[in-house]
Design a protein around this motif. Sequence first.
Motif, mmCIF file in Angstrom:
data_model
loop_
_atom_site.group_PDB
_atom_site.id
_atom_site.type_symbol
_atom_site.label_atom_id
_atom_site.label_comp_id
_atom_site.label_asym_id
_atom_site.label_seq_id
_atom_site.Cartn_x
_atom_site.Cartn_y
_atom_site.Cartn_z
ATOM 1 N N ALA A 100 -5.250 9.550 -15.298
ATOM 2 C CA ALA A 100 -3.904 9.006 -15.479
ATOM 3 C C ALA A 100 -2.902 9.720 -14.579
ATOM 4 N N LEU A 101 -3.010 11.042 -14.487
ATOM 5 C CA LEU A 101 -2.094 11.804 -13.646
ATOM 6 C C LEU A 101 -2.314 11.486 -12.173
ATOM 7 N N ALA A 102 -3.573 11.338 -11.772
ATOM 8 C CA ALA A 102 -3.876 11.003 -10.385
ATOM 9 C C ALA A 102 -3.316 9.633 -10.019
ATOM 10 N N VAL A 103 -3.469 8.661 -10.914
ATOM 11 C CA VAL A 103 -2.936 7.317 -10.672
ATOM 12 C C VAL A 103 -1.413 7.360 -10.594
ATOM 13 N N LYS A 104 -0.794 8.155 -11.441
ATOM 14 C CA LYS A 104 0.670 8.263 -11.470
ATOM 15 C C LYS A 104 1.213 8.835 -10.164
ATOM 16 N N ASP A 105 0.518 9.820 -9.587
ATOM 17 C CA ASP A 105 1.038 10.535 -8.423
ATOM 18 C C ASP A 105 0.537 10.008 -7.085
ATOM 19 N N ALA A 106 -0.454 9.126 -7.094
ATOM 20 C CA ALA A 106 -1.056 8.690 -5.824
ATOM 21 C C ALA A 106 -0.154 7.713 -5.081
ATOM 22 N N ILE A 107 -0.078 7.903 -3.767
ATOM 23 C CA ILE A 107 0.547 6.941 -2.875
ATOM 24 C C ILE A 107 -0.527 6.519 -1.869
ATOM 25 N N THR A 108 -0.175 5.676 -0.930
ATOM 26 C CA THR A 108 -1.166 5.220 0.046
ATOM 27 C C THR A 108 -0.888 5.822 1.419
ATOM 28 N N ARG A 109 -1.944 5.875 2.220
ATOM 29 C CA ARG A 109 -1.850 6.305 3.614
ATOM 30 C C ARG A 109 -2.608 5.291 4.455
ATOM 31 N N PRO A 110 -2.149 5.031 5.674
ATOM 32 C CA PRO A 110 -2.866 4.064 6.519
ATOM 33 C C PRO A 110 -4.195 4.629 7.009
ATOM 34 N N ILE A 111 -5.190 3.775 7.092
ATOM 35 C CA ILE A 111 -6.479 4.129 7.691
ATOM 36 C C ILE A 111 -6.695 3.197 8.867
ATOM 37 N N GLY A 112 -6.667 3.759 10.066
ATOM 38 C CA GLY A 112 -6.798 2.944 11.259
ATOM 39 C C GLY A 112 -5.578 2.067 11.469
ATOM 40 N N SER A 113 -5.742 1.018 12.244
ATOM 41 C CA SER A 113 -4.616 0.142 12.586
ATOM 42 C C SER A 113 -4.795 -1.283 12.066
ATOM 43 N N SER A 114 -5.775 -1.487 11.171
ATOM 44 C CA SER A 114 -6.060 -2.836 10.692
ATOM 45 C C SER A 114 -5.373 -3.162 9.371
ATOM 46 N N GLY A 115 -4.604 -2.217 8.830
ATOM 47 C CA GLY A 115 -3.929 -2.447 7.561
ATOM 48 C C GLY A 115 -4.630 -1.846 6.367
#
Length: 479
Positions: free
Chosen positions: A423-438
């Motif tokens: 639950a804490l991991a889901v609450k604090d996670a954001i996203t980062r790009p992987i490669g240039s395909s989205g």
Amino acid sequence: MMTSEPRLSEIASHLIQPSGIVSSDFGKVNRIATACGISFDTWQKGVLYLLLSKKENGRYACGEGGLVLSSCRQIGKTFTLGTTAFILCIMHERLTVVWTAHHSRTSDETFNDLAALERHPQLGKYIERVRRANGQQEIRFTNGSRIMFGARERGFGRGLHSVDIEVFDEAQILTQSALDNMVAIVNTSPNPLVVFLGNPPKPGDQCEAFEDKRATALAGTDGMAYIELSADPKADLDDRAQWARANPSYPRRTSEAAILRMRNLLTDDSFRREALGIWDERDVAHAIDRALWQTTAVNEPDTHGLIGYAIDMPPDRSSLCIGGAIKHPDGSTHIEVRAFEDVKAKGTRWAVDWIAERWPKTAAVVIDAQSPAMSLLPDLKAAHVRPIITNAADMGRACGRILDQLRDGTLTHLPDDDQPALALAVKDAITRPIGSSGAVGWNKTGSDTDISPLVACTLAAYGLTVTKRNPDRKQKVMI
């Protein structure tokens, strides 16, 4: 436009200093530089004062978190830090400096600039020899000190030890994995320094380490120095005063023609990053919608189907998580944390035994190739467990699948009260790009965030989509 040399505090958009500063070695460095005809601008003196500042116990004030300098291009970062590293090698016997860039051409240019000091009338006498072989470029001093140069893209730095100063040039292209591999080389130094020099990353750059250092500094973490030189975020791109704010070497060292060339040839977004040092506005929204996550919680999950596990650890190796997943015949998936332990208290061997015991009835065990949990691979293989090793592209597919299943209602998990780590991991996670395909991967919001439970559960679910192993399949017996 500023007519006199600005102080660092007058132009820095962010200036975060470590606490406990009582002195700085910069005075000694500056005296040697002045005697040799090397002059630092006022803002450069501020950077070097912070870099070489010391606590009452004599250790560097930013020795724990390092010094991070984010700025536009062509500002004089390499000159400032390179000449300082050179002078420090003169001042201290057997000092070892490692200067690493992402691209070999960048490390080559820095090497050539500093090697040219061999011809300096005062500084050249301190150089014993210059080694120019590709991949082994080095300036060795008569007192046993040395500066080594190399490119991270070619694996430079791995296996080195007893390093005192480590400079990460082009830090905007620095993965957390590369940092993990190299930062340990200063562990045996009695008073190490780590420096990160970079520009605001552009979309697609592997910049998680640089972004994390920035986020950590802006969150108020002590023990590090963070300096960001940039124009105002909403600056008029043609405002010369903003040019001067972002680049204090303008117009004396960096001409107006040079900046105009960038203005005419670059897009507006690129000009903001490259010429004005402005970071892109990042969407810091949580990777997983909290309301959607809550609606997919179940108290009594369906436990029939293929079972998979994944192992993950955070970069600091403080914890170890085993995530589990069940893939049902209709394609839906249930995920949950199966084990989560403090490594300092319990070690890591328990995870090998845990997985080995369940392997006969397991369809997949997954470890990401960049995870510190890869250290368990030899023991897992010795226990006859055959893990699936994933790469960055796999991680993008795995995270995308979790997001798709959440939206489609085909993913379940236990309530937050039953799974606090997840639950804490889901609450604090954001996203980062992987490669240039989205494609995207999970990222943490700060250095004290542990998203390994989410990573482990994500990979456990992904493993069940690619495995060819089915422990429930009845085998035909041939006579």
